[in-house]
Design an enzyme around this catalytic site. Structure first.
Site, PDB file in Angstrom:
ATOM      1  N   GLY A  70       5.631  18.767  29.502  1.00  0.00           N
ATOM      2  CA  GLY A  70       6.390  17.300  29.125  1.00  0.00           C
ATOM      3  C   GLY A  70       6.175  17.580  27.231  1.00  0.00           C
ATOM      4  O   GLY A  70       6.982  16.946  26.238  1.00  0.00           O
ATOM      5  N   THR A  71       5.229  17.856  26.486  1.00  0.00           N
ATOM      6  CA  THR A  71       4.503  17.445  25.677  1.00  0.00           C
ATOM      7  C   THR A  71       5.379  18.255  24.439  1.00  0.00           C
ATOM      8  O   THR A  71       6.448  18.173  23.524  1.00  0.00           O
ATOM      9  CB  THR A  71       3.533  17.941  24.250  1.00  0.00           C
ATOM     10  OG1 THR A  71       2.440  17.042  25.505  1.00  0.00           O
ATOM     11  CG2 THR A  71       2.959  17.812  23.832  1.00  0.00           C
ATOM     12  N   ASN A 150       2.525   6.062  31.122  1.00  0.00           N
ATOM     13  CA  ASN A 150       1.308   6.741  31.831  1.00  0.00           C
ATOM     14  C   ASN A 150       0.083   6.017  31.891  1.00  0.00           C
ATOM     15  O   ASN A 150      -0.229   6.229  32.523  1.00  0.00           O
ATOM     16  CB  ASN A 150       1.649   7.653  30.943  1.00  0.00           C
ATOM     17  CG  ASN A 150       1.146   7.776  29.816  1.00  0.00           C
ATOM     18  OD1 ASN A 150       2.127   6.570  29.318  1.00  0.00           O
ATOM     19  ND2 ASN A 150       0.076   7.973  29.024  1.00  0.00           N
ATOM     20  N   SER A 198       7.496  17.397  33.115  1.00  0.00           N
ATOM     21  CA  SER A 198       6.497  17.986  33.458  1.00  0.00           C
ATOM     22  C   SER A 198       5.567  18.669  34.957  1.00  0.00           C
ATOM     23  O   SER A 198       5.274  18.402  35.478  1.00  0.00           O
ATOM     24  CB  SER A 198       5.777  17.596  32.625  1.00  0.00           C
ATOM     25  OG  SER A 198       3.709  18.090  32.783  1.00  0.00           O
ATOM     26  N   ALA A 199       5.774  19.825  34.942  1.00  0.00           N
ATOM     27  CA  ALA A 199       5.263  20.399  36.105  1.00  0.00           C
ATOM     28  C   ALA A 199       3.541  19.756  37.010  1.00  0.00           C
ATOM     29  O   ALA A 199       3.849  19.817  38.243  1.00  0.00           O
ATOM     30  CB  ALA A 199       5.561  21.618  36.254  1.00  0.00           C
ATOM     31  N   THR A 236       9.201  35.305  25.230  1.00  0.00           N
ATOM     32  CA  THR A 236       9.315  35.860  26.513  1.00  0.00           C
ATOM     33  C   THR A 236       8.953  34.622  27.880  1.00  0.00           C
ATOM     34  O   THR A 236       8.269  34.169  27.866  1.00  0.00           O
ATOM     35  CB  THR A 236       8.416  36.971  26.664  1.00  0.00           C
ATOM     36  OG1 THR A 236       9.004  37.608  26.321  1.00  0.00           O
ATOM     37  CG2 THR A 236       8.684  37.616  28.128  1.00  0.00           C
ATOM     38  N   CYS A 324      -5.049  11.235  27.182  1.00  0.00           N
ATOM     39  CA  CYS A 324      -5.620  11.445  25.568  1.00  0.00           C
ATOM     40  C   CYS A 324      -5.846  11.359  24.182  1.00  0.00           C
ATOM     41  O   CYS A 324      -6.692  11.950  23.498  1.00  0.00           O
ATOM     42  CB  CYS A 324      -3.996  11.540  24.587  1.00  0.00           C
ATOM     43  SG  CYS A 324      -2.587  12.044  25.981  1.00  0.00           S
TER      44      CYS A 324
END
Ligand SMILES: *Cc1c(COP(=O)(O)O)cnc(C)c1O
Length: 402
Positions: A70-71, A150, A198-199, A236, A324
């Site tokens: 996400g960042t 959030n 964001s997973a 990669t 954060c």
């Protein structure tokens, strides 16, 4: 028993996601740029995941770029669009309750010559759409407003913001890193030009995410070198993580309605029991337009840190919402923007319910919480009001020893 109620900070990896990822660590370790079939297997896995991500938000696979989360997606979208359309104007509109990555990116852009408007929010946590329209100038190129907050879980009026942006020929980015997986998002219907994914917020692995940018839009790339991700993000590809993201987003929307219903039931139960059994507690954020699992309480006359540490001693994981900056005693910028008084904001604890939580865990949490709050308030009261020498004064205490 460990009770994990911090699903807004991150979630536990789904075992089915891990299973899907495993072969790409062990057997299918090819580089997706290689021409032989081992490489092409990796390529196919990446493109399959891209299709799954696109489908989840009603986008085209060609509009999806994999990132580290996400960042990175937020930074790439905001800076990338800002710099690509700088000749058109230098004004950006955002809000005071954005996540730190959006706020700091905007502050950085201000230092680089952009102008940023930070919209206020009301006491429920929403921006005012009229004020949004009023703040648009002929220099405005970008609106960036988060999908759901959030800390409080409140969901902004995204489709309306999208419509305002589109009418005015302005791009609309939304930080949906927390919302995706908790709400259904449709980039076409909601007129979203770019968004972040964001997973690890929906039972996928950490360190992987995606950026959606609507077809036809230009955005400057920051990671240069190789030609991966259609020449937009060198490096990669992290194939197992990308496969995990694809599987996680597919799973979360597979039995979405059922899952959300279960989460809402647990949340409402938690809400009502806490209000019944604990006095002087305030729920932050709008009660209707919010994500299903988020409960944000302010407990009067306690410090959030004390509540969190005491819950941790009983193996219950919660946070003060602002992961954060947690570790600092600063009150949340989100609550302060919502006009929550400092004294109340400091007693704020966020509980976020996820798909692995059970009613038994919620009951354990409620019982523990009732005890802890009672105890902390007792200590607070004793410290505040009782003079150690009150008895010796015989009721004529003049407050001399306080
Ligand atoms: C989690 C989160 C982010 C950061 O995502 P990462 O994948 O951890 O970089 C950004 N914004 C919001 C609203 C979030 O909830």
């Amino acid at each position: 028993m460990r009770v994990y109620l911090d699903n807004s900070a991150t979630t536990k990896l789904d075992e089915n996601v891990l299973k899907e990822m495993m072969p790409y660590f062990t057997e299918e370790y090819g580089n997706a740029l290689s021409v032989y079939s081992l490489g092409q297997n990796a390529r196919k896995a990446i493109e399959d995941a891209r299709i799954k991500v696109a489908k989840a938000i009603n986008a085209d696979p060609s509009e999806i770029y994999f990132t580290s989360g996400g960042t990175e997606s937020n930074i790439t979208a905001i800076r990338g669009l800002a710099y690509s359309y700088r000749r058109r104007g230098n004004h950006i509109i955002t809000s005071k309750t954005e996540s730190p990555v959006v706020l700091e990116t905007c502050e950085q852009l201000e230092k680089e010559g952009f102008e940023v408007t930070y919209l206020d929010v009301d006491e429920k946590g929403f921006i005012n759409l009229e004020k949004l329209e009023d703040s648009i100038t002929d220099k405005t190129i970008l609106i960036t407003i988060m999908y759901a907050n959030n800390e409080t879980g409140v969901i902004e009026q995204i489709a309306n913001i999208g419509a305002i942006a589109r009418e005015n020929g302005i791009f609309f980015h939304t930080d949906s890193s927390y919302a995706i997986g908790n709400v259904k998002i449709d980039v076409k219907r909601e007129m979203i030009d770019s968004l972040s994914i964001s997973a690890h917020k929906f039972y996928g692995p950490k360190g992987i995410g995606a950026l959606y940018v609507r077809k036809g839009l230009k955005f400057k790339k920051f990671q240069v070198g190789g030609h991966q991700e259609r020449n937009k993000r060198a490096g990669t590809e992290n194939v197992p993580a990308i496969v995990g993201l694809g599987k996680a987003i597919e799973l979360v929307y597979e039995d979405f309605e059922k899952q959300i219903q279960k989460t809402i039931e647990l949340r409402d139960y938690f809400f009502s029991e806490v209000q019944k059994r604990i006095k002087n507690v305030y729920i932050n954020g709008d009660l209707k337009r919010r994500l299903p699992g988020n409960v944000n309480f302010s407990f009067y006359d306690v410090e959030a840190e004390d509540v969190i540490l005491n819950l941790d001693m009983k193996d219950i994981c919660v946070s003060n919402g602002n992961v954060c900056i947690s570790g600092s005693l600063e009150p949340s910028h989100v609550l302060l923007a919502m006009q929550v008084p400092y004294d109340i904001a400091k007693g704020t604890v966020r509980f976020s319910i996820g798909k692995y939580n059970t009613k038994e865990e919620i009951d354990y949490t409620i019982n523990t919480l009732v005890e802890i709050i009672e105890e902390l308030r007792k200590i607070e009261k004793e410290e505040k009001n009782v003079c150690r020498f009150a008895e010796q004064c015989g009721g004529n205490c003049s407050g001399c020893h306080k």
